[in-house]
Write an enzyme that holds these catalytic residues in place. Structure first.
Site, PDB file in Angstrom:
ATOM      1  N   HIS A 152       5.036   0.395  -0.271  1.00  0.00           N
ATOM      2  CA  HIS A 152       5.146   1.664  -1.007  1.00  0.00           C
ATOM      3  C   HIS A 152       5.382   2.820  -0.042  1.00  0.00           C
ATOM      4  O   HIS A 152       6.251   3.671  -0.274  1.00  0.00           O
ATOM      5  CB  HIS A 152       3.837   1.977  -1.757  1.00  0.00           C
ATOM      6  CG  HIS A 152       3.429   1.004  -2.810  1.00  0.00           C
ATOM      7  ND1 HIS A 152       2.163   0.474  -2.882  1.00  0.00           N
ATOM      8  CD2 HIS A 152       4.103   0.470  -3.871  1.00  0.00           C
ATOM      9  CE1 HIS A 152       2.057  -0.318  -3.926  1.00  0.00           C
ATOM     10  NE2 HIS A 152       3.225  -0.372  -4.538  1.00  0.00           N
ATOM     11  N   LYS A 160      -3.929  -4.224 -16.707  1.00  0.00           N
ATOM     12  CA  LYS A 160      -5.207  -4.857 -16.363  1.00  0.00           C
ATOM     13  C   LYS A 160      -6.127  -3.824 -15.720  1.00  0.00           C
ATOM     14  O   LYS A 160      -5.680  -2.779 -15.257  1.00  0.00           O
ATOM     15  CB  LYS A 160      -4.994  -6.058 -15.459  1.00  0.00           C
ATOM     16  CG  LYS A 160      -4.071  -5.802 -14.304  1.00  0.00           C
ATOM     17  CD  LYS A 160      -3.814  -7.048 -13.512  1.00  0.00           C
ATOM     18  CE  LYS A 160      -2.953  -6.679 -12.317  1.00  0.00           C
ATOM     19  NZ  LYS A 160      -2.701  -7.700 -11.400  1.00  0.00           N
ATOM     20  N   ARG A 197      12.042  -5.420  -4.147  1.00  0.00           N
ATOM     21  CA  ARG A 197      11.727  -6.475  -3.194  1.00  0.00           C
ATOM     22  C   ARG A 197      12.685  -7.644  -3.310  1.00  0.00           C
ATOM     23  O   ARG A 197      13.058  -8.266  -2.335  1.00  0.00           O
ATOM     24  CB  ARG A 197      10.299  -6.992  -3.423  1.00  0.00           C
ATOM     25  CG  ARG A 197       9.247  -6.079  -2.878  1.00  0.00           C
ATOM     26  CD  ARG A 197       7.899  -6.379  -3.471  1.00  0.00           C
ATOM     27  NE  ARG A 197       7.835  -5.976  -4.848  1.00  0.00           N
ATOM     28  CZ  ARG A 197       6.716  -5.874  -5.548  1.00  0.00           C
ATOM     29  NH1 ARG A 197       5.583  -6.179  -4.990  1.00  0.00           N
ATOM     30  NH2 ARG A 197       6.740  -5.482  -6.797  1.00  0.00           N
ATOM     31  N   SER A 231       0.389  -5.260  -4.213  1.00  0.00           N
ATOM     32  CA  SER A 231      -1.018  -4.838  -4.214  1.00  0.00           C
ATOM     33  C   SER A 231      -1.922  -6.030  -4.480  1.00  0.00           C
ATOM     34  O   SER A 231      -2.991  -6.163  -3.886  1.00  0.00           O
ATOM     35  CB  SER A 231      -1.235  -3.754  -5.277  1.00  0.00           C
ATOM     36  OG  SER A 231      -0.459  -2.624  -4.971  1.00  0.00           O
TER      37      SER A 231
HETATM   38  P1  ADP Z   1       3.496  -1.561 -10.691  1.00  0.00           P
HETATM   39  O1  ADP Z   1       3.905  -0.189 -11.136  1.00  0.00           O
HETATM   40  O2  ADP Z   1       4.352  -2.685 -11.237  1.00  0.00           O
HETATM   41  O3  ADP Z   1       2.031  -1.828 -10.730  1.00  0.00           O
HETATM   42  P2  ADP Z   1       3.231  -0.910  -7.973  1.00  0.00           P
HETATM   43  O4  ADP Z   1       2.386   0.212  -8.353  1.00  0.00           O
HETATM   44  O5  ADP Z   1       2.625  -1.949  -7.082  1.00  0.00           O
HETATM   45  O6  ADP Z   1       3.891  -1.623  -9.175  1.00  0.00           O
HETATM   46  O7  ADP Z   1       4.507  -0.377  -7.237  1.00  0.00           O
HETATM   47  C1  ADP Z   1       5.219   0.742  -7.660  1.00  0.00           C
HETATM   48  C2  ADP Z   1       6.648   0.567  -7.229  1.00  0.00           C
HETATM   49  O8  ADP Z   1       6.713   0.362  -5.823  1.00  0.00           O
HETATM   50  C3  ADP Z   1       7.280  -0.658  -7.849  1.00  0.00           C
HETATM   51  O9  ADP Z   1       7.890  -0.328  -9.035  1.00  0.00           O
HETATM   52  C4  ADP Z   1       8.323  -1.045  -6.821  1.00  0.00           C
HETATM   53  O10 ADP Z   1       9.473  -0.282  -7.060  1.00  0.00           O
HETATM   54  C5  ADP Z   1       7.750  -0.546  -5.516  1.00  0.00           C
HETATM   55  N1  ADP Z   1       7.244  -1.579  -4.623  1.00  0.00           N
HETATM   56  C6  ADP Z   1       6.166  -2.369  -4.796  1.00  0.00           C
HETATM   57  N2  ADP Z   1       5.985  -3.173  -3.741  1.00  0.00           N
HETATM   58  C7  ADP Z   1       6.972  -2.900  -2.863  1.00  0.00           C
HETATM   59  C8  ADP Z   1       7.345  -3.399  -1.554  1.00  0.00           C
HETATM   60  N3  ADP Z   1       6.652  -4.357  -0.944  1.00  0.00           N
HETATM   61  N4  ADP Z   1       8.436  -2.867  -0.969  1.00  0.00           N
HETATM   62  C9  ADP Z   1       9.142  -1.907  -1.594  1.00  0.00           C
HETATM   63  N5  ADP Z   1       8.866  -1.389  -2.804  1.00  0.00           N
HETATM   64  C10 ADP Z   1       7.782  -1.872  -3.433  1.00  0.00           C
END
Ligand code: ADP
Length: 158
Positions: free
Chosen positions: A17, A41, A91, A128
């Protein structure tokens, strides 16, 4: 002024992120990290904790701010804060398949564009969920998360 929103649950923020947000800040004058309150969740960290960790991480990065995304549509939030675009990291092809319909819907709803940035190879394995699992089983995740997050993860196991 061009500004972008980087939305997510960030439970917790990891270096994948952080890298995407840093690259977004090179492309836009202002980047708003929008931490979503509503998750499918139960989150490990409260909304306040997730915001705090992100604020600590980006406190020295000019043009990046962190706010709560509490309710409603992302397109309405972007209109309220005056953002021109959403930035998302991809990713792999699963991320592309998941994100494309949402990006198309947002464009149809209000003309809001989504910019996809390919994940950096150093971080494309990070999620995460995986970071939490590895940490909870005693693995070293110091290269995967910012310091503020590592501290909170350790505290959360006590
Ligand atoms: P979600 O909203 O599905 O829970 P996250 O909060 O983990 O996902 O991540 C927010 C955004 O960050 C995701 O939509 C994705 O675009 C991006 N993201 C997540 N992991 C990575 C990573 N390892 N590398 C690059 N971008 C990522």
């Amino acid at each position: 002024m061009q500004s972008a929103v980087c939305p997510g649950s960030f439970d917790p923020l990891h270096n994948g992120h952080v890298e995407i947000i840093a690259r977004a800040s090179n492309l836009f004058d202002e980047v708003i990290v929008a931490v979503s309150a509503n998750m499918n969740k139960r989150p490990r960290f409260s909304l306040e904790q997730r915001i705090e960790m992100a604020r600590e991480t980006f406190s020295y990065v000019r043009g990046v701010s962190v706010v709560a995304l509490s309710h409603g549509l992302l397109v309405d939030f972007c209109r309220e804060v005056g953002a021109n675009a959403v930035v998302k990291g991809l990713r792999d092809d699963r991320d592309l398949l998941y994100e494309t319909p949402m990006a198309t819907m947002n464009r149809h709803l209000s003309g809001l564009e989504t910019v996809f940035l390919p994940a950096d190879g150093r971080y494309s394995h990070l999620s995460s969920t995986l970071v939490k699992e590895v940490h909870d089983l005693g693995g070293d995740i110091s290269e995967c998360v910012p310091r503020a997050v590592q501290r909170r993860l350790t505290e959360s196991l006590r």
